[in-house]
Design a protein around this motif. Structure first.
Motif, PDB file in Angstrom:
ATOM      1  N   ASP A 200     -15.074  -0.376   5.741  1.00  0.00           N
ATOM      2  CA  ASP A 200     -14.430  -1.542   5.124  1.00  0.00           C
ATOM      3  C   ASP A 200     -13.910  -1.274   3.724  1.00  0.00           C
ATOM      4  O   ASP A 200     -13.470  -2.208   3.039  1.00  0.00           O
ATOM      5  CB  ASP A 200     -15.401  -2.727   5.090  1.00  0.00           C
ATOM      6  CG  ASP A 200     -16.690  -2.395   4.352  1.00  0.00           C
ATOM      7  OD1 ASP A 200     -16.886  -1.223   3.972  1.00  0.00           O
ATOM      8  OD2 ASP A 200     -17.510  -3.316   4.163  1.00  0.00           O
TER       9      ASP A 200
ATOM     10  N   PHE B 221      -6.197   3.375   0.389  1.00  0.00           N
ATOM     11  CA  PHE B 221      -4.968   2.773   0.903  1.00  0.00           C
ATOM     12  C   PHE B 221      -4.140   3.757   1.713  1.00  0.00           C
ATOM     13  O   PHE B 221      -3.414   3.356   2.623  1.00  0.00           O
ATOM     14  CB  PHE B 221      -4.135   2.221  -0.262  1.00  0.00           C
ATOM     15  CG  PHE B 221      -2.963   1.392   0.177  1.00  0.00           C
ATOM     16  CD1 PHE B 221      -3.152   0.156   0.777  1.00  0.00           C
ATOM     17  CD2 PHE B 221      -1.668   1.857   0.007  1.00  0.00           C
ATOM     18  CE1 PHE B 221      -2.076  -0.611   1.191  1.00  0.00           C
ATOM     19  CE2 PHE B 221      -0.585   1.089   0.420  1.00  0.00           C
ATOM     20  CZ  PHE B 221      -0.792  -0.138   1.008  1.00  0.00           C
ATOM     21  N   ASP B 222      -4.226   5.048   1.385  1.00  0.00           N
ATOM     22  CA  ASP B 222      -3.408   6.012   2.124  1.00  0.00           C
ATOM     23  C   ASP B 222      -4.026   6.409   3.461  1.00  0.00           C
ATOM     24  O   ASP B 222      -3.471   7.248   4.169  1.00  0.00           O
ATOM     25  CB  ASP B 222      -3.109   7.255   1.278  1.00  0.00           C
ATOM     26  CG  ASP B 222      -4.354   8.057   0.942  1.00  0.00           C
ATOM     27  OD1 ASP B 222      -5.467   7.554   1.185  1.00  0.00           O
ATOM     28  OD2 ASP B 222      -4.221   9.188   0.427  1.00  0.00           O
TER      29      ASP B 222
ATOM     30  N   ARG C 144      -6.036   3.663   5.544  1.00  0.00           N
ATOM     31  CA  ARG C 144      -5.792   2.369   6.192  1.00  0.00           C
ATOM     32  C   ARG C 144      -6.248   2.298   7.654  1.00  0.00           C
ATOM     33  O   ARG C 144      -5.579   1.712   8.506  1.00  0.00           O
ATOM     34  CB  ARG C 144      -4.307   1.977   6.106  1.00  0.00           C
ATOM     35  CG  ARG C 144      -3.784   1.804   4.709  1.00  0.00           C
ATOM     36  CD  ARG C 144      -2.560   0.920   4.652  1.00  0.00           C
ATOM     37  NE  ARG C 144      -1.382   1.477   5.217  1.00  0.00           N
ATOM     38  CZ  ARG C 144      -0.523   2.274   4.562  1.00  0.00           C
ATOM     39  NH1 ARG C 144      -0.770   2.624   3.313  1.00  0.00           N
ATOM     40  NH2 ARG C 144       0.553   2.714   5.136  1.00  0.00           N
ATOM     41  N   ARG C 145      -7.390   2.902   7.948  1.00  0.00           N
ATOM     42  CA  ARG C 145      -7.979   2.750   9.273  1.00  0.00           C
ATOM     43  C   ARG C 145      -9.445   2.399   9.093  1.00  0.00           C
ATOM     44  O   ARG C 145     -10.150   3.047   8.312  1.00  0.00           O
ATOM     45  CB  ARG C 145      -7.839   4.044  10.082  1.00  0.00           C
ATOM     46  CG  ARG C 145      -6.414   4.336  10.511  1.00  0.00           C
ATOM     47  CD  ARG C 145      -6.271   5.742  11.047  1.00  0.00           C
ATOM     48  NE  ARG C 145      -7.139   5.998  12.179  1.00  0.00           N
ATOM     49  CZ  ARG C 145      -7.294   7.209  12.728  1.00  0.00           C
ATOM     50  NH1 ARG C 145      -6.653   8.247  12.216  1.00  0.00           N
ATOM     51  NH2 ARG C 145      -8.104   7.368  13.759  1.00  0.00           N
TER      52      ARG C 145
ATOM     53  N   ARG D   3      -3.038  13.574   4.381  1.00  0.00           N
ATOM     54  CA  ARG D   3      -2.119  12.824   3.520  1.00  0.00           C
ATOM     55  C   ARG D   3      -1.677  13.697   2.349  1.00  0.00           C
ATOM     56  O   ARG D   3      -2.410  13.878   1.387  1.00  0.00           O
ATOM     57  CB  ARG D   3      -2.784  11.548   2.981  1.00  0.00           C
ATOM     58  CG  ARG D   3      -3.315  10.598   4.039  1.00  0.00           C
ATOM     59  CD  ARG D   3      -2.279  10.215   5.042  1.00  0.00           C
ATOM     60  NE  ARG D   3      -2.696   9.089   5.866  1.00  0.00           N
ATOM     61  CZ  ARG D   3      -2.297   8.886   7.100  1.00  0.00           C
ATOM     62  NH1 ARG D   3      -1.488   9.766   7.681  1.00  0.00           N
ATOM     63  NH2 ARG D   3      -2.692   7.829   7.777  1.00  0.00           N
TER      64      ARG D   3
ATOM     65  N   ARG E 220       2.547  10.301   0.597  1.00  0.00           N
ATOM     66  CA  ARG E 220       2.381   9.115  -0.237  1.00  0.00           C
ATOM     67  C   ARG E 220       3.719   8.642  -0.787  1.00  0.00           C
ATOM     68  O   ARG E 220       3.954   7.436  -0.912  1.00  0.00           O
ATOM     69  CB  ARG E 220       1.377   9.407  -1.358  1.00  0.00           C
ATOM     70  CG  ARG E 220      -0.057   9.535  -0.837  1.00  0.00           C
ATOM     71  CD  ARG E 220      -1.059   9.621  -1.967  1.00  0.00           C
ATOM     72  NE  ARG E 220      -1.067  10.920  -2.608  1.00  0.00           N
ATOM     73  CZ  ARG E 220      -1.735  11.964  -2.167  1.00  0.00           C
ATOM     74  NH1 ARG E 220      -2.452  11.882  -1.049  1.00  0.00           N
ATOM     75  NH2 ARG E 220      -1.716  13.113  -2.825  1.00  0.00           N
TER      76      ARG E 220
ATOM     77  N   ASP F  33       5.377   6.981   2.131  1.00  0.00           N
ATOM     78  CA  ASP F  33       4.746   5.690   2.383  1.00  0.00           C
ATOM     79  C   ASP F  33       5.248   4.626   1.409  1.00  0.00           C
ATOM     80  O   ASP F  33       5.500   3.486   1.797  1.00  0.00           O
ATOM     81  CB  ASP F  33       3.229   5.840   2.278  1.00  0.00           C
ATOM     82  CG  ASP F  33       2.485   4.598   2.753  1.00  0.00           C
ATOM     83  OD1 ASP F  33       2.797   4.110   3.859  1.00  0.00           O
ATOM     84  OD2 ASP F  33       1.599   4.113   2.024  1.00  0.00           O
TER      85      ASP F  33
ATOM     86  N   GLN G 228       2.660  -4.455  -0.114  1.00  0.00           N
ATOM     87  CA  GLN G 228       1.248  -4.818  -0.066  1.00  0.00           C
ATOM     88  C   GLN G 228       0.524  -4.135   1.088  1.00  0.00           C
ATOM     89  O   GLN G 228      -0.476  -3.454   0.893  1.00  0.00           O
ATOM     90  CB  GLN G 228       1.088  -6.333   0.027  1.00  0.00           C
ATOM     91  CG  GLN G 228      -0.359  -6.786  -0.068  1.00  0.00           C
ATOM     92  CD  GLN G 228      -0.488  -8.297  -0.161  1.00  0.00           C
ATOM     93  OE1 GLN G 228       0.505  -9.016  -0.080  1.00  0.00           O
ATOM     94  NE2 GLN G 228      -1.702  -8.771  -0.328  1.00  0.00           N
ATOM     95  N   THR G 229       1.036  -4.310   2.307  1.00  0.00           N
ATOM     96  CA  THR G 229       0.397  -3.676   3.464  1.00  0.00           C
ATOM     97  C   THR G 229       1.227  -2.525   4.027  1.00  0.00           C
ATOM     98  O   THR G 229       0.692  -1.645   4.702  1.00  0.00           O
ATOM     99  CB  THR G 229       0.174  -4.703   4.587  1.00  0.00           C
ATOM    100  OG1 THR G 229       1.460  -5.150   5.089  1.00  0.00           O
ATOM    101  CG2 THR G 229      -0.605  -5.911   4.071  1.00  0.00           C
ATOM    102  N   ARG G 230       2.540  -2.556   3.793  1.00  0.00           N
ATOM    103  CA  ARG G 230       3.486  -1.551   4.293  1.00  0.00           C
ATOM    104  C   ARG G 230       3.455  -1.446   5.814  1.00  0.00           C
ATOM    105  O   ARG G 230       3.643  -0.384   6.396  1.00  0.00           O
ATOM    106  CB  ARG G 230       3.206  -0.183   3.650  1.00  0.00           C
ATOM    107  CG  ARG G 230       3.324  -0.243   2.135  1.00  0.00           C
ATOM    108  CD  ARG G 230       3.040   1.057   1.447  1.00  0.00           C
ATOM    109  NE  ARG G 230       2.955   0.847  -0.002  1.00  0.00           N
ATOM    110  CZ  ARG G 230       2.631   1.777  -0.889  1.00  0.00           C
ATOM    111  NH1 ARG G 230       2.371   2.999  -0.470  1.00  0.00           N
ATOM    112  NH2 ARG G 230       2.558   1.500  -2.169  1.00  0.00           N
ATOM    113  N   GLU G 231       3.229  -2.586   6.451  1.00  0.00           N
ATOM    114  CA  GLU G 231       3.174  -2.623   7.913  1.00  0.00           C
ATOM    115  C   GLU G 231       4.002  -3.760   8.505  1.00  0.00           C
ATOM    116  O   GLU G 231       4.355  -3.709   9.680  1.00  0.00           O
ATOM    117  CB  GLU G 231       1.722  -2.759   8.380  1.00  0.00           C
ATOM    118  CG  GLU G 231       0.842  -1.559   8.042  1.00  0.00           C
ATOM    119  CD  GLU G 231      -0.586  -1.726   8.502  1.00  0.00           C
ATOM    120  OE1 GLU G 231      -0.893  -2.823   9.022  1.00  0.00           O
ATOM    121  OE2 GLU G 231      -1.383  -0.801   8.358  1.00  0.00           O
TER     122      GLU G 231
END
Length: 232
Positions: free
Chosen positions: A139, A143-144, A146-147, A175, A180, A183, A194-197
């Motif tokens: 949790d 950020f790079d 994100r899983r 990464r 980066r 990304d 923010q999420t880049r998704e």
């Protein structure tokens, strides 16, 4: 006269739309150029992965693995292979978690700092140039990555971050510094830093729609100018 008045109105709209969507269009072009500057395999760090031949299981290998009596988690896959000279059976569950077992059926503890470094040194070019290692819970991953899975982050001297799963014992992501950059450009491209998704949100759809309208108006005005030149 009516047609000329409409064309003048189109020209005015085109100018205002140009001022409004000019920056997003430039941003989309620049970010797109940066993202295609290098092959996607290099962006993902595939060129840093060594071709490590898998060791075959000894012919007399006996595997005995039993799940805890209280376990009710559905199993996705069960694989057995030799890892660093030891026979390891990995059980991956439907929720993405996994467990590792030795050939005698005993459960292996989560990957240690030393084991993570060894895996990176064996599997990644320059993997022996480690400057830092950090353990992250599922949790609180960087950020790079994100899983949502526990990992060791092995930072290399060239700025590359290699993520090794503490439960899987495998390299989950590479990464590089260029990744980066890629990304960040992707986040600008889809207007979601923010999420880049999120590739479908009102701001992106609005500016894309206005850009299409501006381009169509430009096409109409282009034909108008061509007719004017012919008449002259």
């Amino acid at each position: 006269m009516g047609q000329q008045r409409a064309m003048r109105r189109f020209a005015k709209w085109h100018i205002w739309l140009g001022w409004l969507v000019g920056f997003p269009i430039l941003m989309w072009t620049v970010t797109g150029l940066v993202m295609v500057a290098k092959p996607i395999e290099e962006v993902r760090g595939n060129h840093l992965r060594k071709d490590v031949a898998e060791q075959a299981l000894p012919p007399d290998t006996n595997i005995s693995v039993s799940l805890p009596s209280g376990s009710t988690k559905p199993v996705r896959t069960v694989t057995t292979q030799v890892e660093r000279g030891e026979t390891v059976t990995r059980i991956t569950y439907m929720d993405g978690t996994s467990d590792r077992f030795r050939a005698d059926g005993s459960r292996m503890s989560p990957l240690s700092n030393v084991e993570a470094r060894l895996i990176v040194a064996e599997s990644i070019e320059g993997g022996d140039q480690v400057v830092d290692t950090t353990l992250y819970d599922a949790d609180s991953v960087p950020f790079d990555f994100r899983r949502p899975m526990p990992v060791w982050q092995v930072a290399l001297a060239d700025g590359t971050h290699v993520y090794v799963g503490t439960e899987t014992g495998q390299i989950e992501a590479v990464r590089t510094e260029w990744w980066r950059t890629f990304d960040f450009m992707w986040g600008l491209h889809i207007m979601d830093l923010q999420t880049r998704e999120d590739t479908h949100h009102p701001i992106l759809v609005l500016f894309a729609f206005l850009s299409v309208i501006g381009a169509l108006l430009g096409c109409v005005l282009m034909f108008r100018r061509r007719k004017a030149k012919v008449r002259a």
